[in-house]
Design an enzyme around this catalytic site. Structure first.
Site, PDB file in Angstrom:
ATOM      1  N   CYS A 158     -11.258 -35.280  32.503  1.00  0.00           N
ATOM      2  CA  CYS A 158     -10.022 -35.360  33.305  1.00  0.00           C
ATOM      3  C   CYS A 158      -9.496 -36.774  33.493  1.00  0.00           C
ATOM      4  O   CYS A 158      -8.375 -37.082  33.096  1.00  0.00           O
ATOM      5  CB  CYS A 158     -10.251 -34.792  34.691  1.00  0.00           C
ATOM      6  SG  CYS A 158     -10.852 -33.116  34.697  1.00  0.00           S
ATOM      7  N   HIS A 187      -6.426 -37.808  40.328  1.00  0.00           N
ATOM      8  CA  HIS A 187      -7.725 -38.151  39.728  1.00  0.00           C
ATOM      9  C   HIS A 187      -7.738 -39.506  39.007  1.00  0.00           C
ATOM     10  O   HIS A 187      -8.454 -39.701  38.017  1.00  0.00           O
ATOM     11  CB  HIS A 187      -8.204 -37.053  38.763  1.00  0.00           C
ATOM     12  CG  HIS A 187      -9.698 -36.903  38.781  1.00  0.00           C
ATOM     13  ND1 HIS A 187     -10.372 -35.926  38.119  1.00  0.00           N
ATOM     14  CD2 HIS A 187     -10.646 -37.643  39.416  1.00  0.00           C
ATOM     15  CE1 HIS A 187     -11.674 -36.064  38.327  1.00  0.00           C
ATOM     16  NE2 HIS A 187     -11.856 -37.098  39.119  1.00  0.00           N
TER      17      HIS A 187
END
Ligand SMILES: *[C@@H]1O[C@H](CO)[C@@H](O)[C@H](O)[C@H]1NC(C)=O
Ligand SMILES: *[C@@H]1O[C@H](CO)[C@@H](O)[C@H](O)[C@H]1NC(C)=O
Ligand SMILES: *[C@@H]1O[C@H](CO)[C@@H](O)[C@H](O)[C@H]1NC(C)=O
Ligand SMILES: *[C@@H]1O[C@H](CO)[C@@H](O)[C@H](O)[C@H]1NC(C)=O
Ligand SMILES: *[C@@H]1O[C@H](CO)[C@@H](O)[C@H](O)[C@H]1NC(C)=O
Length: 521
Positions: free
Chosen positions: A70, A126
């Site tokens: 991610c 993130h």
């Protein structure tokens, strides 16, 4: 004189065209952990009518790569640079780590904002948040609605994380509107909330301004959660994980359908470029499938890095085509900035290429090479060797290389976890991550362990991924010159790498029993 007039005429025409052509609206939809075999147009048992329709009428990207995790994929999307150039080669940013993508890096929305765009983000960040300067609204987004870390509950929007230095696991909210905590969404499914927020932004958008909307969906990352109705068509799937996952994919497909409908309803679609991409390969431990590709999320095999992607837009010169040209997630920054009439001038050492003509006009890709990654600290946090009944061949024995012992001589230290692509060739070194071929969902066979590699050079794997996308025929012995060339390329990149930043957890991250994950410095 005649020539002068012609030149003048061409210039005037050109100038008028520029005046006329408004910069396109750009909508980037990033799915989380969606696997190669999880969309209808790749033959999945999961139904994705919206994705199928949009990819079919657009340009389907079949030789398109992302990073295996991610944070790295998002980092490259935002900066146009390889992980080695931001010091973020290793893993993801965990909730209590005090770092973010270096603040001197200019993000895609910042560059688009300079080109006159309104910039909005909905969904998963993130990219670090330990201090406010790291948050989306400080990195180029006019607005942000979403969450900062990852793996939260889709309904409560809480993320539980063990803070080992405090001997406790903290479960806290992770949802914000701008920088403020958004506490009133308990019970609402995130795929639906994010779709609604994205549609609202589209509805409110001032048509005279170009729009950049980055919709980073929570779907279809674990935990496996979905409203019952999305699972109804999947009663035929026996594996309960895969069944819930299929429902999550369906909800995500509906989300993409709703967002495109909103673009059409508000008359933006005519001048929109919509990009759909997964952020990494599917997680086979949580319902995902990359069949027939090898490996999974967290690995450098094709199952970890070869992604589902397409571009859909009335502005494509050759819509309804499939592209087999090499494209990488770092290419979006220069591609989109040029399309926006902006400038990448001043961004040092970009690794991305402008691939708009490759996508729109079917021209060949300017990209010949992809550095998948070099990470001497690599650890497989969910090693498949611990799967019951499975023993991996000794060549896959996993040992991270202590940085102090990395071989700094002329040749690349092949104990290091790394992979590089050059044209049809792909070389992997070290432990590339889970090397299994997971069977097609619904079949009764178990994961196939890898055959003993004939490689004489321990820790080196070479594949011709154009002919052998499943990475079954290891051909390093037959192609020593290719191996040498690719090892030299890896060594070149490793010399150019920034030191890895991966700090210890800071227990001051603890938001307390009633707080929310967010900046603490
Ligand atoms: C955490 O637990 C360990 C072992 O149970 C103990 O030695 C240590 O003092 C504890 N630390 C804190 C901060 O409570
Ligand atoms: C969210 O809703 C659930 C179910 O109604 C409830 O049990 C839980 O306490 C709520 N969580 C928060 C943080 O309010
Ligand atoms: C899509 O729109 C329909 C109609 O407004 C709505 O019922 C549905 O929940 C939306 N889907 C998602 C995933 O947001
Ligand atoms: C989109 O463009 C087409 C062709 O130029 C035009 O006929 C149509 O009216 C436009 N639609 C909208 C919603 O602007
Ligand atoms: C470093 O590389 C050199 C040349 O390839 C080799 O002779 C040496 O054994 C290597 N050292 C280590 C620690 O692997």
């Amino acid at each position: 004189m005649g020539i002068d007039f012609t030149v003048l005429g061409i210039f005037t025409l050109f100038y008028l065209q520029i005046l006329e052509a408004k910069p396109p609206h750009i909508v980037f939809i990033l799915a989380d952990d969606l696997g190669w075999n999880d969309v209808g147009f790749h033959g999945s048992e999961i139904k994705t009518p919206n994705l199928d329709r949009l990819s079919k009428s657009g340009v389907q990207l079949e030789n398109y790569y992302v990073q295996p995790l991610c944070t790295p994929s998002r980092n490259q999307l935002m900066t146009g640079k390889y992980q080695i150039h931001t010091g973020m080669q290793h893993q993801i940013i965990w909730p209590c780590q005090p770092y973010c993508v270096p603040l001197e890096e200019k993000f895609l929305p910042e560059v688009l904002k300079e080109a006159g765009y309104a910039t909005h983000m909905v969904g998963k960040w993130h990219l670090g948040m330990y201090r406010r300067e790291c948050m989306p609204t400080h990195r180029g987004f006019d607005s942000f609605f979403g969450y900062l870390v990852g793996s939260e509950n889709y309904f409560t929007h809480q993320r539980c994380y063990p803070i080992s230095k405090l001997n406790l696991t903290r479960c806290a909210l992770d949802l914000r509107e701008g920088e403020e905590v958004a506490a009133e969404y308990n019970g609402s499914y995130s795929t639906e909330i994010f779709t609604q927020k994205a549609s609202d932004l589209i509805g409110k958008h001032d048509q005279n301004k170009p729009l950049f909307l980055y919709l980073a969906l929570q779907a279809v990352h674990n935990p496996l959660q979905v409203p019952e109705r999305y699972m109804t068509p999947y009663s035929f799937i026996k594996d309960p994980q895969r069944r819930i996952y299929a429902g999550m994919v369906s909800a995500m497909d509906e989300a993409v359908g709703n967002v495109t409908e909103a673009l059409m309803a508000h008359n933006l679609w005519n001048n929109t470029v919509l990009i759909f991409s997964s952020d990494n390969g599917g997680q086979t431990l949580a319902g995902g499938s990359n069949w027939p590709l090898r490996g999974r999320k967290w690995s450098l095999w094709e199952g970890g890095v070869r992604a589902v992607g397409f571009v859909s837009s009335p502005l494509l010169d050759k819509p309804g085509t499939i592209s087999h040209e090499l494209i990488h997630i770092s290419d979006w920054l220069p591609t989109l900035v040029n399309l926006a009439g902006g400038s990448t001038y001043g961004i040092k050492s970009l690794d991305g290429f402008d691939v708009w003509k490759t996508i729109s006009k079917k021209m060949s890709s300017p990209r010949l090479e992809i550095l998948h990654n070099i990470d001497p600290l690599y650890v497989d946090i969910a090693p498949c060797s611990s799967d019951p009944g499975l023993t991996l061949p000794p060549e896959f024995a996993h040992r991270p290389v202590p940085i102090s012992r990395i071989n700094q001589s002329d040749s690349f230290d092949v104990r290091i976890h790394a992979a590089i692509r050059y044209r049809e060739w792909k070389l992997l070194t070290g432990y590339p991550g889970c090397p299994l071929w997971f069977p097609k969902p619904g079949s009764v066979s178990s994961p196939q362990p890898s055959p003993q590699s004939p490689s004489t050079k321990a820790g080196v794997w070479l594949y011709n991924v154009e002919q052998d996308p499943e990475e079954r025929d290891e051909v390093s012995v037959l192609n020593p010159k290719v191996v040498d060339f690719l090892l030299r390329r890896l060594q070149h990149h490793q010399r150019d790498a920034k030191p890895i930043v991966f700090p210890d957890d800071d227990p001051k991250c603890d938001p307390g029993p009633k707080g929310a994950w967010g900046p603490w410095v």
